[in-house]
Each structure stands twice: as structure tokens, then as C-alpha cells.
Write a protein that holds these residues in place. Structure first.
Motif, PDB file in Angstrom:
ATOM      1  N   GLU A   1     -51.097  53.695   3.088  1.00  0.00           N
ATOM      2  CA  GLU A   1     -51.151  52.491   2.269  1.00  0.00           C
ATOM      3  C   GLU A   1     -52.495  51.774   2.410  1.00  0.00           C
ATOM      4  O   GLU A   1     -52.759  50.791   1.733  1.00  0.00           O
ATOM      5  CB  GLU A   1     -50.014  51.537   2.638  1.00  0.00           C
TER       6      GLU A   1
ATOM      7  N   SER B   1     -45.737  55.813   5.254  1.00  0.00           N
ATOM      8  CA  SER B   1     -45.187  56.298   3.989  1.00  0.00           C
ATOM      9  C   SER B   1     -45.446  57.792   3.887  1.00  0.00           C
ATOM     10  O   SER B   1     -46.504  58.267   4.306  1.00  0.00           O
ATOM     11  CB  SER B   1     -45.873  55.584   2.818  1.00  0.00           C
TER      12      SER B   1
ATOM     13  N   GLN C   1     -45.778  59.313   1.124  1.00  0.00           N
ATOM     14  CA  GLN C   1     -46.216  59.537  -0.259  1.00  0.00           C
ATOM     15  C   GLN C   1     -47.327  60.577  -0.417  1.00  0.00           C
ATOM     16  O   GLN C   1     -47.240  61.466  -1.258  1.00  0.00           O
ATOM     17  CB  GLN C   1     -46.700  58.223  -0.867  1.00  0.00           C
TER      18      GLN C   1
ATOM     19  N   ARG D   1     -43.935  50.284  10.212  1.00  0.00           N
ATOM     20  CA  ARG D   1     -45.005  49.345   9.875  1.00  0.00           C
ATOM     21  C   ARG D   1     -45.129  48.271  10.938  1.00  0.00           C
ATOM     22  O   ARG D   1     -44.170  47.552  11.221  1.00  0.00           O
ATOM     23  CB  ARG D   1     -44.769  48.708   8.514  1.00  0.00           C
TER      24      ARG D   1
ATOM     25  N   GLU E   1     -46.285  45.455  10.810  1.00  0.00           N
ATOM     26  CA  GLU E   1     -46.645  44.184  10.179  1.00  0.00           C
ATOM     27  C   GLU E   1     -45.827  43.095  10.857  1.00  0.00           C
ATOM     28  O   GLU E   1     -44.648  43.254  11.129  1.00  0.00           O
ATOM     29  CB  GLU E   1     -46.424  44.205   8.664  1.00  0.00           C
TER      30      GLU E   1
ATOM     31  N   LEU F   1     -38.482  45.223   8.344  1.00  0.00           N
ATOM     32  CA  LEU F   1     -38.249  45.890   9.619  1.00  0.00           C
ATOM     33  C   LEU F   1     -39.537  46.608  10.005  1.00  0.00           C
ATOM     34  O   LEU F   1     -40.342  46.966   9.138  1.00  0.00           O
ATOM     35  CB  LEU F   1     -37.133  46.933   9.476  1.00  0.00           C
TER      36      LEU F   1
ATOM     37  N   GLU G   1     -38.762  58.479  -1.161  1.00  0.00           N
ATOM     38  CA  GLU G   1     -39.952  58.556  -1.997  1.00  0.00           C
ATOM     39  C   GLU G   1     -39.946  59.797  -2.900  1.00  0.00           C
ATOM     40  O   GLU G   1     -40.354  60.868  -2.481  1.00  0.00           O
ATOM     41  CB  GLU G   1     -41.213  58.545  -1.122  1.00  0.00           C
TER      42      GLU G   1
ATOM     43  N   GLU H   1     -38.535  42.519  -3.984  1.00  0.00           N
ATOM     44  CA  GLU H   1     -39.000  43.890  -4.217  1.00  0.00           C
ATOM     45  C   GLU H   1     -38.108  44.909  -3.521  1.00  0.00           C
ATOM     46  O   GLU H   1     -37.953  44.892  -2.313  1.00  0.00           O
ATOM     47  CB  GLU H   1     -40.437  44.027  -3.707  1.00  0.00           C
ATOM     48  N   ILE H   2     -37.548  45.816  -4.307  1.00  0.00           N
ATOM     49  CA  ILE H   2     -36.727  46.879  -3.708  1.00  0.00           C
ATOM     50  C   ILE H   2     -37.433  48.227  -3.844  1.00  0.00           C
ATOM     51  O   ILE H   2     -37.246  49.132  -3.043  1.00  0.00           O
ATOM     52  CB  ILE H   2     -35.300  46.887  -4.330  1.00  0.00           C
TER      53      ILE H   2
ATOM     54  N   ARG I   1     -50.248  57.978 -10.180  1.00  0.00           N
ATOM     55  CA  ARG I   1     -51.323  58.189  -9.214  1.00  0.00           C
ATOM     56  C   ARG I   1     -52.639  58.468  -9.919  1.00  0.00           C
ATOM     57  O   ARG I   1     -52.658  59.076 -11.000  1.00  0.00           O
ATOM     58  CB  ARG I   1     -50.985  59.346  -8.279  1.00  0.00           C
TER      59      ARG I   1
ATOM     60  N   GLY J   1     -37.008  51.118  -0.475  1.00  0.00           N
ATOM     61  CA  GLY J   1     -36.641  50.773   0.896  1.00  0.00           C
ATOM     62  C   GLY J   1     -35.131  50.857   1.036  1.00  0.00           C
ATOM     63  O   GLY J   1     -34.396  50.053   0.462  1.00  0.00           O
TER      64      GLY J   1
END
Ligand code: 4AD
Ligand code: MG
Length: 480
Positions: A167, A207, A209, A230, A232, A240, A247, A403-404, A410, A451
Motif C-alpha cells: 500500500e 495486502s 494484492q 497493519r 497503524e 485491527l 482480495e 468503508e467496507i 490497476r 475487510g
């Protein structure tokens, strides 16, 4: 002798046969009525013991929390609250639970707050609420696989340990075998990761991705479903440090196709829960109704839990560009009355969850897909639009959740991607393999991340994300 789980027993109801059940005592009334639960269903089975027929020391071992095996005849119940019950002819206590100690735990029969339950996360699955949430979580996971497997997707296992930051947000947990007090150093005093296990710096994935993209460009349609991490420092009811993400990634698919997929997928999984989890949903729905009664009138929800789920399944998600959304927000009442913590005054502002929730809950009153975001507030890999200002990004916003889903078409053009990476300080050496994908048969492709815990939150109506994962990891919390 047949040993049946309670779920099977209650669905078959083989009256007048001898049955054996095993489970944990939820209550024991009048030295006679055991409510037994074995986790297979939210429902308990009532087992009637004629205590005079059994030694007192054995009866005394039947306590809340103890594990027991009971054998007897399944009969129609005389009492209210259940159709059938077991007339016990023999029983055995398999594991004792000391009533004095049980009293001090969340197993004791009174209302415990969700915070209290979190402090005893190893016991909370024995409560009705957590049993219901965790059974739903399991069913939803199966619903996810079912959807993709039935729609031509291959399940791809992205690595957990990675060498890149997918990310580009720098929120990673480092993976190392070094003794941090005694790590080898480079000449200029930094830690010498060349001597570490992987000969380089590594971290837990944020991620799957980028790896999924490489597989979509070979298998066509893939999805990942695994843990992501994450670091964060967000102490919210939606974040979490360790969460599960789904994905999907699809070759030859543009942003419109991606939005169609996200909407169809989410609806299908929610429908699966509606079709297969009615007992647990009913319980959680009543739980919310009780919870609502403690709130002021204007904070109560207009719909019950299952009505909300049906509402999502039955309605088309509203698709709105970021630019339109900014206009709506700029002119909105809370913005004009300075009610937003982050006021919206110009195009380019990042949307906070207060804005997302305003759009979904107050303005559109349905799930919303926002797309075509400003390039500089989104990740480096998103397809640049012709206006060179916006990217083909999309976020699915849900009532109560915000946000879900986050996803995008890309950037499939090598030079454009490389320029973007340089501009955003993404190290090229680390991601040459990702750039290479644009050299060998590049193609339009898209995907998104959902998520999983946020989905479980929506379906169960649980307000805090810590209550939909068995052992939540959040800043300052990894006890269990
Ligand atoms: O929007 P995000 O960061 O997107 C990605 O990671 C992309 N690589 C996905 C993709 O295109 N393949 O995260 C995707 C979703 C969010 O919409 C949110 O539902 C969830 O993951 N999420 C979290 N859930 C719980 N705790 C956190 N800290 C989360 N961060 C993101
Ligand atoms: Mg996002």
C-alpha cells in the motif's frame, strides 16, 4: 448409541429414542433442569434429571460451566420454551467447574459488558452473543469461498512474509530473526539486514494484492482470503492490527466490471448468511433491539438487523464520483453548521469516516460506491484517468461501517506506473517484479479488498470490530 450434536438432534427430533449429548451446562434449576449447550447451535437442550435417583455428590458436580455427558430418552417437553427435552437416565460429569471460581468469570449468569467479555476472550465464546457471532463468521467465510468457487475464481495464497509495502503507507510490522539488542550493523551504523534470515528487510503483508495481480495475469480470475497486518495506530471500532482480507483480482476487467463484482459478491454473501444462519441472526437482532432501548430515540435504528441485511441485498448500490460527493458534502448541513470534525472546503480533501457515514446514512440512505478519487490521496498502483488528476479507485461505503471495500482498476502502463512510483517515492528495486507484469503481456485488470471483519460487523450488528474476531490485535493488546 448415537451421540448427536444438539443442532442435529433438534432438527431431527427422533422422539422416544435413546440419545446421548455432550456439552457445557448453561444453567441448572431446581436440581432438576439442565440447560445444555454444545456450541453447534444457539439453542440449548433441556435435560431433566430426577435427582433422587442419583448420588448427591454427583448431582453437586453439575454446575454452570461444567462439561457433561447425558443419556436419556427424547420426549416432547411438558414445559414452555422448548418442544423436546431429554429425560435423563444416566449422566457423567466430564469436566468440573468450581462454582466459586465461575462466579468471578463471565460464565456467571448475569449481564456482562462487551468490554468485560474482551478481558476474558478465552471464555467469551461460551456466551450466546459470541457463539452466534463466531458461527456467523464461519458461515460467512464459507459463503465467500462458495461465491468465488462458483464463479470461476481460483483461490490464491498470497505470502504472509513479504519484502514490499503493497500500500506504500509504511504501516508494517517488521519480520526479523535478529536479537534487537545485538543486531549486526552496517558501516554507517544502521542495522545490516543483508545478514538477516532473508538477506533483506521483510515485513508482515499489509495486502496480498500485488501478488494476486501476478496470479490474475496467469489464472485469469483469482481471490485471496487471509490475514493481513497493519501497524497503524488507530484505536477505533473499525480497525485491527491483524485482520482478514478478501482480495479478488480479475484480468481484462475494468472499473465498471470491478464495481459489478463487488456489489454482486457482497449481496451474495449476505444472502448466504440470511439463508443459513436464521437462529443466530434472530438472537443478534433481539440483542440489538434490547441495546437500542437504552439509547435516545434519535440514535435508535429504523430497521432491525435482518431488515438491514435484506435492504442491502434488495437495493442497487448508488454509484457516485468523488467529485459529486465533494459537492454534496460541501453543501451539506453538517458542513455549513461546522459539525464535521474535518470540514470540507475544497476538492482534493481526503474523506473521513464522518463524511462517508453522512453520505451513506443521511444523504443516500443506501450502500454507496464512490469512485474516481484524486490521484494523490490514493495508492500508487491505481489507473490514472485521462484528466490526469483522478484515478480509477472505488470504495464501497456501508451504513454503520463506512468503508467496507477499497479497490481499483490497476495501472497497466509500464511508463505511467514507473513515473507514479518515482513521484511517490516507491522504491523501484523492490517492485521490479511488479513492474515486469506490465512488460510481458500487460492488460487491463482490476480488483478490490474487502475487510472480512467489517463484513462480519455489518451482518452481526456488532458495534466494535474487536467483538467479531476471536483474538483481536489492537495497539497495546495481544494478551491472549
Ligand atoms: O482500502 P485498503 O487499504 O485496500 C487495500 O489493501 C487494497 N490492496 C485492496 C485491493 O485492491 N486488493 O483495504 C481494503 C479493506 C478496507 O476497505 C477495509 O474494509 C479493510 O480492508 N481494512 C481494515 N479492516 C480492519 N482493520 C484495518 N486496520 C483495516 N484496514 C483496511
Ligand atoms: Mg481503503
Amino acid at each position: 448409541m448415537r451421540y448427536l450434536d444438539i443442532q442435529t438432534l433438534l432438527s431431527e427430533e427422533p422422539l422416544l429414542t435413546e440419545v446421548t449429548v455432550k456439552g457445557w451446562v448453561r444453567s441448572f434449576r431446581s436440581n432438576r433442569f439442565v440447560a445444555l449447550n454444545d456450541g453447534s447451535t444457539i439453542k440449548n437442550i433441556q435435560c431433566v434429571i430426577d435427582f433422587e435417583q442419583f448420588p448427591t455428590q454427583e448431582i453437586e458436580r453439575i454446575n454452570i460451566g461444567s462439561a457433561v455427558q447425558l443419556t436419556g430418552t427424547l420426549v416432547e417437553s411438558q414445559g414452555q420454551g422448548q418442544k423436546v427435552e431429554i429425560q435423563v437416565s444416566s449422566f457423567q460429569v466430564l469436566g468440573d467447574a468450581d462454582p466459586e471460581e465461575v462466579k468471578l468469570t463471565i460464565l456467571s449468569p448475569k449481564r456482562h459488558s462487551l468490554e468485560k467479555l474482551r478481558e476474558q476472550a478465552h471464555l467469551r465464546v461460551r456466551t450466546n452473543t459470541f457463539g452466534a457471532v463466531m458461527r456467523l463468521r464461519s458461515k460467512l467465510a464459507f459463503g465467500v469461498h462458495k461465491y468465488f468457487q462458483e464463479n470461476g475464481f481460483y483461490y490464491m495464497h498470497a505470502p504472509i512474509i513479504t519484502g514490499s509495502d503493497a500500500e506504500g503507507a509504511g504501516e508494517m510490522f517488521r519480520v526479523t530473526t535478529f536479537d534487537l539488542n545485538n543486531a549486526p550493523l552496517t558501516e554507517d551504523g544502521g542495522i545490516d539486514y543483508k545478514q538477516d534470515f532473508f538477506d533483506k528487510e521483510t515485513n508482515l503483508t499489509v495486502s496480498g494484492q500485488l501478488e494476486a495481480e501476478t496470479y490474475a495475469m496467469g489464472l485469469g480470475k483469482v481471490y485471496t482470503f487471509g490475514p493481513t497486518f497493519r501497524a497503524e495506530n488507530s484505536n477505533t471500532s473499525r480497525h485491527l492490527a491483524e485482520f482478514w482480507m478478501i482480495e479478488p483480482e480479475v484480468a481484462f476487467c475494468d472499473l465498471d466490471g470491478n464495481m459489478d463484482l463487488a456489489e454482486d459478491f457482497i449481496k451474495s454473501v449476505i444472502q448466504y448468511a440470511l439463508d443459513n444462519c436464521d437462529d443466530d441472526l434472530e438472537f443478534l437482532e433481539n440483542r440489538l433491539i434490547q441495546e437500542d432501548k437504552t439509547k435516545p430515540q434519535n440514535e435508535r435504528s429504523e430497521m432491525t438487523l435482518r431488515e438491514r441485511l435484506h435492504f442491502v441485498v434488495d437495493n442497487t448500490f448508488k454509484r457516485v464520483t468523488y467529485t459529486e460527493a465533494i459537492d454534496i458534502l460541501k453543501n451539506s448541513k453538517p458542513n455549513k453548521k461546522k459539525k464535521f470534525k474535518f470540514p470540507i472546503d475544497e476538492w482534493g480533501a481526503d474523506l473521513q469516516s464522518e463524511h462517508e457515514r453522512f453520505l451513506v446514512e443521511k444523504h443516500f440512505k443506501c450502500p454507496v460506491i464512490l469512485f474516481d478519487y484524486p490521484a494523490n490521496i490514493k495508492a500508487f498502483y491505481m489507473r490514472l484517468n485521462e484528466d490526469e488528476k483522478t484515478v480509477r479507485a472505488m470504495d464501497v461505503l456501508f451504513p454503520g461501517i463506512g468503508e467496507i471495500v477499497g479497490g481499483s482498476q490497476r495501472e497497466e502502463r509500464y511508463d505511467v506506473l514507473l513515473d507514479k512510483m518515482k513521484a511517490m517515492d516507491i522504491p523501484q528495486e523492490e517492485l521490479q517484479w511488479y513492474l515486469d507484469l506490465r512488460k510481458f503481456g500487460t492488460a487491463v485488470h482490476s480488483g478490490f479488498g474487502l475487510g472480512f471483519e467489517r463484513l462480519v460487523q455489518f451482518v452481526t450488528g456488532m458495534g466494535n470490530i474487536r467483538d467479531v474476531i476471536p483474538y483481536p490485535r489492537t495497539p497495546g493488546n495481544a494478551k491472549f
